[in-house]
Design an enzyme around this catalytic site. Structure first.
Site, mmCIF file in Angstrom:
data_model
loop_
_atom_site.group_PDB
_atom_site.id
_atom_site.type_symbol
_atom_site.label_atom_id
_atom_site.label_comp_id
_atom_site.label_asym_id
_atom_site.label_seq_id
_atom_site.Cartn_x
_atom_site.Cartn_y
_atom_site.Cartn_z
ATOM 1 N N GLY A 92 0.843 -1.190 0.000
ATOM 2 C CA GLY A 92 0.000 0.000 0.000
ATOM 3 C C GLY A 92 0.876 1.236 0.000
ATOM 4 O O GLY A 92 2.096 1.158 0.241
ATOM 5 N N GLN A 100 2.860 10.053 1.977
ATOM 6 C CA GLN A 100 4.165 9.382 2.094
ATOM 7 C C GLN A 100 5.122 9.797 0.976
ATOM 8 O O GLN A 100 6.327 9.589 1.095
ATOM 9 C CB GLN A 100 3.986 7.850 2.067
ATOM 10 C CG GLN A 100 3.282 7.314 3.300
ATOM 11 C CD GLN A 100 3.136 5.808 3.238
ATOM 12 O OE1 GLN A 100 2.216 5.304 2.612
ATOM 13 N NE2 GLN A 100 4.049 5.094 3.858
ATOM 14 N N CYS A 121 5.452 -0.313 7.748
ATOM 15 C CA CYS A 121 5.164 0.952 7.075
ATOM 16 C C CYS A 121 6.408 1.362 6.288
ATOM 17 O O CYS A 121 7.518 1.326 6.836
ATOM 18 C CB CYS A 121 4.819 2.032 8.107
ATOM 19 S SG CYS A 121 4.396 3.625 7.357
ATOM 20 N N LEU A 122 6.210 1.742 5.042
ATOM 21 C CA LEU A 122 7.349 2.147 4.220
ATOM 22 C C LEU A 122 7.977 3.435 4.746
ATOM 23 O O LEU A 122 9.127 3.726 4.426
ATOM 24 C CB LEU A 122 6.902 2.309 2.764
ATOM 25 C CG LEU A 122 6.379 1.019 2.103
ATOM 26 C CD1 LEU A 122 5.813 1.316 0.720
ATOM 27 C CD2 LEU A 122 7.469 -0.046 2.018
ATOM 28 N N HIS A 169 -4.915 1.244 7.203
ATOM 29 C CA HIS A 169 -3.574 1.814 7.440
ATOM 30 C C HIS A 169 -3.355 3.012 6.497
ATOM 31 O O HIS A 169 -2.849 4.060 6.926
ATOM 32 C CB HIS A 169 -2.540 0.707 7.193
ATOM 33 C CG HIS A 169 -1.109 1.103 7.279
ATOM 34 N ND1 HIS A 169 -0.242 0.621 8.246
ATOM 35 C CD2 HIS A 169 -0.349 1.925 6.490
ATOM 36 C CE1 HIS A 169 0.970 1.133 8.045
ATOM 37 N NE2 HIS A 169 0.931 1.925 6.991
ATOM 38 N N GLU A 170 -3.758 2.854 5.226
ATOM 39 C CA GLU A 170 -3.533 3.942 4.254
ATOM 40 C C GLU A 170 -4.441 5.141 4.539
ATOM 41 O O GLU A 170 -4.009 6.296 4.419
ATOM 42 C CB GLU A 170 -3.730 3.437 2.817
ATOM 43 C CG GLU A 170 -2.850 2.268 2.399
ATOM 44 C CD GLU A 170 -1.384 2.439 2.718
ATOM 45 O OE1 GLU A 170 -0.905 3.591 2.752
ATOM 46 O OE2 GLU A 170 -0.703 1.422 2.965
ATOM 47 N N HIS A 189 -2.993 7.249 7.106
ATOM 48 C CA HIS A 189 -1.956 8.173 6.598
ATOM 49 C C HIS A 189 -2.580 9.482 6.123
ATOM 50 O O HIS A 189 -1.991 10.555 6.279
ATOM 51 C CB HIS A 189 -1.198 7.552 5.423
ATOM 52 C CG HIS A 189 -0.036 6.678 5.805
ATOM 53 N ND1 HIS A 189 1.042 7.135 6.528
ATOM 54 C CD2 HIS A 189 0.236 5.367 5.540
ATOM 55 C CE1 HIS A 189 1.922 6.155 6.692
ATOM 56 N NE2 HIS A 189 1.452 5.061 6.103
HETATM 57 O O1 K1U Z 1 1.556 2.464 3.919
HETATM 58 C C1 K1U Z 1 2.620 1.849 3.912
HETATM 59 O O2 K1U Z 1 3.573 2.301 4.530
HETATM 60 C C2 K1U Z 1 2.727 0.551 3.175
HETATM 61 C C3 K1U Z 1 2.662 -0.651 4.109
HETATM 62 C C4 K1U Z 1 1.238 -1.172 4.119
HETATM 63 C C5 K1U Z 1 0.870 -2.132 5.207
HETATM 64 C C6 K1U Z 1 1.635 -3.232 5.530
HETATM 65 C C7 K1U Z 1 1.234 -4.104 6.523
HETATM 66 C C8 K1U Z 1 0.060 -3.889 7.181
HETATM 67 C C9 K1U Z 1 -0.692 -2.793 6.876
HETATM 68 C C10 K1U Z 1 -0.296 -1.921 5.882
HETATM 69 C C11 K1U Z 1 3.612 -1.708 3.596
HETATM 70 O O3 K1U Z 1 3.496 -2.168 2.509
HETATM 71 S S1 K1U Z 1 4.887 -2.194 4.655
HETATM 72 C C12 K1U Z 1 5.779 -3.454 3.794
HETATM 73 C C13 K1U Z 1 5.073 -4.748 3.601
HETATM 74 O O4 K1U Z 1 4.972 -5.175 2.471
HETATM 75 C C14 K1U Z 1 4.477 -5.548 4.689
HETATM 76 C C15 K1U Z 1 4.840 -5.415 6.012
HETATM 77 C C16 K1U Z 1 4.253 -6.171 7.014
HETATM 78 C C17 K1U Z 1 3.290 -7.098 6.702
HETATM 79 C C18 K1U Z 1 2.916 -7.252 5.380
HETATM 80 C C19 K1U Z 1 3.513 -6.499 4.374
HETATM 81 ZN ZN ZN Z 2 2.413 3.245 6.264
#
Ligand code: K1U
Ligand code: ZN
Length: 172
Positions: free
Chosen positions: A46, A51, A94-95, A136-137, A140
């Protein structure tokens, strides 16, 4: 399409509230496409416009499995119109808070209204990882990070670890 630089917490833009887009015009459609490319390049599931430093209410998500075809969803002005009473605990990352993870509790399913890339109003009912990721998005867009759902103690630990990691990265 372009890969955009991702802001890292505690960047002040990540704490601001994004503005609704009046319409999905060419600029917003291009932003959506650039965000999808940026999300894939960062191996994320996401991404929200703040971001990448843009305070418009735009998000993209794609929770496809490795053996499935990509399935990006582009959303402008996403709005939760229904949340399930039952909750789910999911490990989030979270990125903008790289390499830090924690369990967050949220409604297990949501119905979300949004404008798609063509400006058409749509609704989607999401559960599982898709529901977690969309919430989550949308957080943000309201200046909320997943660590804001944690205790002050856990949030402090993660933010200190992140700052140490960023210092080490800068001096390497
Ligand atoms: O919004 C962001 O920072 C993107 C985030 C989205 C997200 C991941 C996990 C749970 C909720 C929302 C990411 O993509 S973080 C990287 C990732 O691929 C990941 C991390 C943990 C679990 C699953 C995926
Ligand atoms: Zn995030």
């Amino acid at each position: 399409m372009a890969v955009l630089p991702i802001l890292i917490a505690p960047h002040p833009v990540l704490k601001q509230v994004a503005k609704p887009v009046p319409a999905v015009d060419q600029r917003i459609a291009r932003l959506m496409d650039d965000m999808v490319e940026t999300m894939y390049e960062a191996s994320g599931i996401g991404l929200a416009a703040p971001q990448v430093g843009i305070l418009d209410r735009v998000i993209v998500v794609d929770v496809h499995e490795k053996d499935e075809a990509p399935n990006p969803i582009r959303m402008a002005n996403p709005e939760v119109v229904w949340s399930s009473p039952d909750l789910a605990v999911c490990e989030e990352g979270c990125l903008s808070i790289p390499e830090q993870y924690a369990e967050v509790t949220r409604p297990s399913a949501v119905r979300v209204r949004y404008l798609d890339r063509d400006g058409q109003e749509r609704e989607i009912e999401a559960s599982g990882m898709l529901a977690t990721c969309i919430q989550h998005e949308i957080d943000h867009l309201n200046g909320v990070l997943f660590v804001d759902h944690l205790s002050m103690l856990k949030r402090g630990m993660i933010m200190r670890r992140l700052q140490k990691q960023q210092r080490q990265k800068a001096s390497a």
